[in-house]
Design an enzyme around this catalytic site. Sequence first.
Site, PDB file in Angstrom:
ATOM      1  N   ARG A  15       0.851  -1.201   0.000  1.00 33.33           N
ATOM      2  CA  ARG A  15       0.000   0.000   0.000  1.00 33.33           C
ATOM      3  C   ARG A  15       0.887   1.252   0.000  1.00 33.33           C
ATOM      4  NH1 ARG A  15      -1.167  -0.755   6.279  1.00 33.33           N
ATOM      5  NH2 ARG A  15       0.157   0.950   7.006  1.00 33.33           N
ATOM      6  N   GLY A  16       0.244   2.408  -0.072  1.00 30.06           N
ATOM      7  CA  GLY A  16       0.915   3.690   0.106  1.00 30.06           C
ATOM      8  C   GLY A  16       1.975   3.990  -0.949  1.00 30.06           C
ATOM      9  N   ILE A  17       3.072   4.594  -0.488  1.00 27.65           N
ATOM     10  CA  ILE A  17       4.139   5.034  -1.400  1.00 27.65           C
ATOM     11  C   ILE A  17       4.770   3.838  -2.104  1.00 27.65           C
ATOM     12  CG2 ILE A  17       6.438   6.111  -1.472  1.00 27.65           C
ATOM     13  CD1 ILE A  17       5.511   7.798   1.020  1.00 27.65           C
ATOM     14  N   ASP A  36       5.796  -7.645   1.445  1.00 30.14           N
ATOM     15  CA  ASP A  36       5.044  -6.870   2.442  1.00 30.14           C
ATOM     16  C   ASP A  36       4.689  -7.790   3.605  1.00 30.14           C
ATOM     17  OD1 ASP A  36       3.425  -3.966   2.227  1.00 30.14           O
ATOM     18  OD2 ASP A  36       2.583  -5.361   3.681  1.00 30.14           O
ATOM     19  N   ASP A  62       8.791 -10.026   6.610  1.00 33.30           N
ATOM     20  CA  ASP A  62       9.011  -9.014   7.637  1.00 33.30           C
ATOM     21  C   ASP A  62      10.454  -8.541   7.446  1.00 33.30           C
ATOM     22  OD1 ASP A  62       9.661  -7.602   9.917  1.00 33.30           O
ATOM     23  OD2 ASP A  62       8.611  -8.953  11.282  1.00 33.30           O
ATOM     24  N   VAL A  63      10.630  -7.267   7.109  1.00 30.47           N
ATOM     25  CA  VAL A  63      11.979  -6.773   6.795  1.00 30.47           C
ATOM     26  C   VAL A  63      12.951  -6.861   7.970  1.00 30.47           C
ATOM     27  CG1 VAL A  63      11.348  -5.239   4.875  1.00 30.47           C
ATOM     28  CG2 VAL A  63      11.306  -4.348   7.230  1.00 30.47           C
ATOM     29  N   ASN A  89      11.551   0.766   1.161  1.00 30.31           N
ATOM     30  CA  ASN A  89      10.432   1.669   1.460  1.00 30.31           C
ATOM     31  C   ASN A  89       9.713   1.356   2.770  1.00 30.31           C
ATOM     32  OD1 ASN A  89       7.884   3.388   0.727  1.00 30.31           O
ATOM     33  ND2 ASN A  89       7.106   1.291   0.959  1.00 30.31           N
ATOM     34  N   TYR A 154      11.323   8.190  15.339  1.00 31.87           N
ATOM     35  CA  TYR A 154      11.164   8.234  13.879  1.00 31.87           C
ATOM     36  C   TYR A 154      12.253   9.123  13.256  1.00 31.87           C
ATOM     37  CZ  TYR A 154       8.754   8.719   9.354  1.00 31.87           C
ATOM     38  OH  TYR A 154       8.437   8.710   8.015  1.00 31.87           O
ATOM     39  N   LYS A 158      15.186   8.102  10.597  1.00 28.42           N
ATOM     40  CA  LYS A 158      15.262   8.678   9.246  1.00 28.42           C
ATOM     41  C   LYS A 158      16.569   9.454   9.031  1.00 28.42           C
ATOM     42  CE  LYS A 158      11.413   6.930   7.726  1.00 28.42           C
ATOM     43  NZ  LYS A 158      11.433   5.873   6.700  1.00 28.42           N
TER      44      LYS A 158
HETATM   45  P1  NAP Z   1       2.196   3.103   4.951  1.00 27.49           P
HETATM   46  O1  NAP Z   1       1.022   3.559   4.152  1.00 27.49           O
HETATM   47  O2  NAP Z   1       2.024   2.924   6.414  1.00 27.49           O
HETATM   48  O3  NAP Z   1       2.755   1.770   4.289  1.00 27.49           O
HETATM   49  C1  NAP Z   1       3.869   1.120   4.849  1.00 27.49           C
HETATM   50  C2  NAP Z   1       4.011  -0.248   4.236  1.00 27.49           C
HETATM   51  O4  NAP Z   1       5.156  -0.883   4.841  1.00 27.49           O
HETATM   52  C3  NAP Z   1       2.788  -1.132   4.513  1.00 27.49           C
HETATM   53  O5  NAP Z   1       2.462  -1.864   3.355  1.00 27.49           O
HETATM   54  C4  NAP Z   1       3.293  -2.039   5.639  1.00 27.49           C
HETATM   55  O6  NAP Z   1       2.702  -3.327   5.667  1.00 27.49           O
HETATM   56  C5  NAP Z   1       4.766  -2.179   5.267  1.00 27.49           C
HETATM   57  N1  NAP Z   1       5.547  -2.612   6.415  1.00 27.49           N
HETATM   58  C6  NAP Z   1       5.568  -2.095   7.668  1.00 27.49           C
HETATM   59  N2  NAP Z   1       6.375  -2.789   8.457  1.00 27.49           N
HETATM   60  C7  NAP Z   1       6.899  -3.794   7.695  1.00 27.49           C
HETATM   61  C8  NAP Z   1       7.791  -4.857   7.949  1.00 27.49           C
HETATM   62  N3  NAP Z   1       8.322  -5.058   9.164  1.00 27.49           N
HETATM   63  N4  NAP Z   1       8.107  -5.700   6.940  1.00 27.49           N
HETATM   64  C9  NAP Z   1       7.563  -5.526   5.712  1.00 27.49           C
HETATM   65  N5  NAP Z   1       6.707  -4.544   5.411  1.00 27.49           N
HETATM   66  C10 NAP Z   1       6.378  -3.683   6.397  1.00 27.49           C
HETATM   67  O7  NAP Z   1       3.425   4.112   4.789  1.00 27.49           O
HETATM   68  P2  NAP Z   1       3.791   5.144   3.612  1.00 27.49           P
HETATM   69  O8  NAP Z   1       3.218   6.461   3.974  1.00 27.49           O
HETATM   70  O9  NAP Z   1       3.517   4.565   2.287  1.00 27.49           O
HETATM   71  O10 NAP Z   1       5.374   5.274   3.858  1.00 27.49           O
HETATM   72  C11 NAP Z   1       6.331   4.511   3.152  1.00 27.49           C
HETATM   73  C12 NAP Z   1       7.718   4.979   3.544  1.00 27.49           C
HETATM   74  O11 NAP Z   1       7.844   6.375   3.316  1.00 27.49           O
HETATM   75  C13 NAP Z   1       8.034   4.764   5.033  1.00 27.49           C
HETATM   76  O12 NAP Z   1       9.374   4.398   5.191  1.00 27.49           O
HETATM   77  C14 NAP Z   1       7.785   6.133   5.629  1.00 27.49           C
HETATM   78  O13 NAP Z   1       8.502   6.341   6.822  1.00 27.49           O
HETATM   79  C15 NAP Z   1       8.240   7.038   4.508  1.00 27.49           C
HETATM   80  N6  NAP Z   1       7.649   8.366   4.575  1.00 27.49           N
HETATM   81  C16 NAP Z   1       6.296   8.534   4.569  1.00 27.49           C
HETATM   82  C17 NAP Z   1       5.775   9.820   4.694  1.00 27.49           C
HETATM   83  C18 NAP Z   1       4.280  10.086   4.739  1.00 27.49           C
HETATM   84  O14 NAP Z   1       3.897  11.237   4.920  1.00 27.49           O
HETATM   85  N7  NAP Z   1       3.409   9.120   4.552  1.00 27.49           N
HETATM   86  C19 NAP Z   1       6.629  10.925   4.778  1.00 27.49           C
HETATM   87  C20 NAP Z   1       8.005  10.706   4.759  1.00 27.49           C
HETATM   88  C21 NAP Z   1       8.519   9.428   4.660  1.00 27.49           C
HETATM   89  P3  NAP Z   1       1.282  -3.563   6.393  1.00 27.49           P
HETATM   90  O15 NAP Z   1       0.266  -2.984   5.481  1.00 27.49           O
HETATM   91  O16 NAP Z   1       1.148  -5.034   6.498  1.00 27.49           O
HETATM   92  O17 NAP Z   1       1.381  -2.893   7.724  1.00 27.49           O
END
Ligand code: NAP
Length: 258
Positions: A15-17, A36, A62-63, A89, A154, A158
């Site tokens: 999902r997401g990014i 994932d 699980d990463v 990611n 966090y 980062k």
């Molecule tokens: P998100 O919507 O919460 O998606 C995160 C994804 O990572 C989910 O699919 C989740 O799986 C997976 N994940 C979490 N823990 C994991 C693990 N231990 N092993 C494998 N997969 C795992 O987050 P996002 O907003 O897309 O963010 C993606 C990246 O961009 C992250 O590193 C985040 O810190 C960074 N980022 C995001 C933002 C923002 O505003 N959203 C801003 C700056 C940086 P599940 O669905 O199963 O939980």
Amino acid sequence: MRLTGKSAIVTGAGRGIGKATALQFAREGADVLVPDLDLATSEQTAGEIQALGRKGVPLRMDVTRMADIQRMVKTAIREFGKIDILVNNAGITLVRDMMKLTEAEWDRTMSINAKAVFFCLQAVAREMIKRQSGVILNASSISGRAGKPMLVDYCASKFAVVGITQSAALALARHGIRVNAVAPGIVDTEMWEQIDREWGALEGKPPGEMKRTRVAAVPLGRIETPEDVASLYTFLASDEAGYITGQTYNVCGGLQLN
Ligand code: NAP
């Protein structure tokens, strides 16, 4: 098509990014492994990649588990024969009053957001070194550029990603491997829904208000989309970025300046 013939791994692409990036890579011609935590969302993304005419391979992982990292690399080699691109990611966040953050919470954030980034990078780099070629891209954040009071773990994770990126870029340049990071701002994903809920609860604000307030500070005047981040990953993964390594790029609508 900028990634024709390439094979990629995008962690957390359910999902997401991560999902937006995996799909954009596929539209640019790449085959993509989609690890994932959640197999159902991984399969959903992989199916959408297949519908685009590319190979999309789901994988539950699980990463933070070294055995899972080895399985991820083996699966990619078995399916694609090579790994051209890794996007580290997968990540989590937690909004906490710094004085109440526990050791277990600190360890979990650092383990997923920083330690796993390094060990996925190390495992994939072993394969890339054999071919003297590859691109590794890591998820930092504007929280990896300046501290935030409610996000100490966090932010630490980062900032660590920036250090891992610079060090690995220096170590791997002689093998033809480029390593860069991206630093998004406020991206419209489930992560920010969670930040809004947790931060709002700490400050006694109704749902949606923290997000609205933060987005109002974005100079470009809108929330960031996952595709905004995916576009930067795609450029950095492509040969157009062939002279870029060791860098962290903000993609935040100018928020970092405010
Ligand atoms: P998100 O919507 O919460 O998606 C995160 C994804 O990572 C989910 O699919 C989740 O799986 C997976 N994940 C979490 N823990 C994991 C693990 N231990 N092993 C494998 N997969 C795992 O987050 P996002 O907003 O897309 O963010 C993606 C990246 O961009 C992250 O590193 C985040 O810190 C960074 N980022 C995001 C933002 C923002 O505003 N959203 C801003 C700056 C940086 P599940 O669905 O199963 O939980």
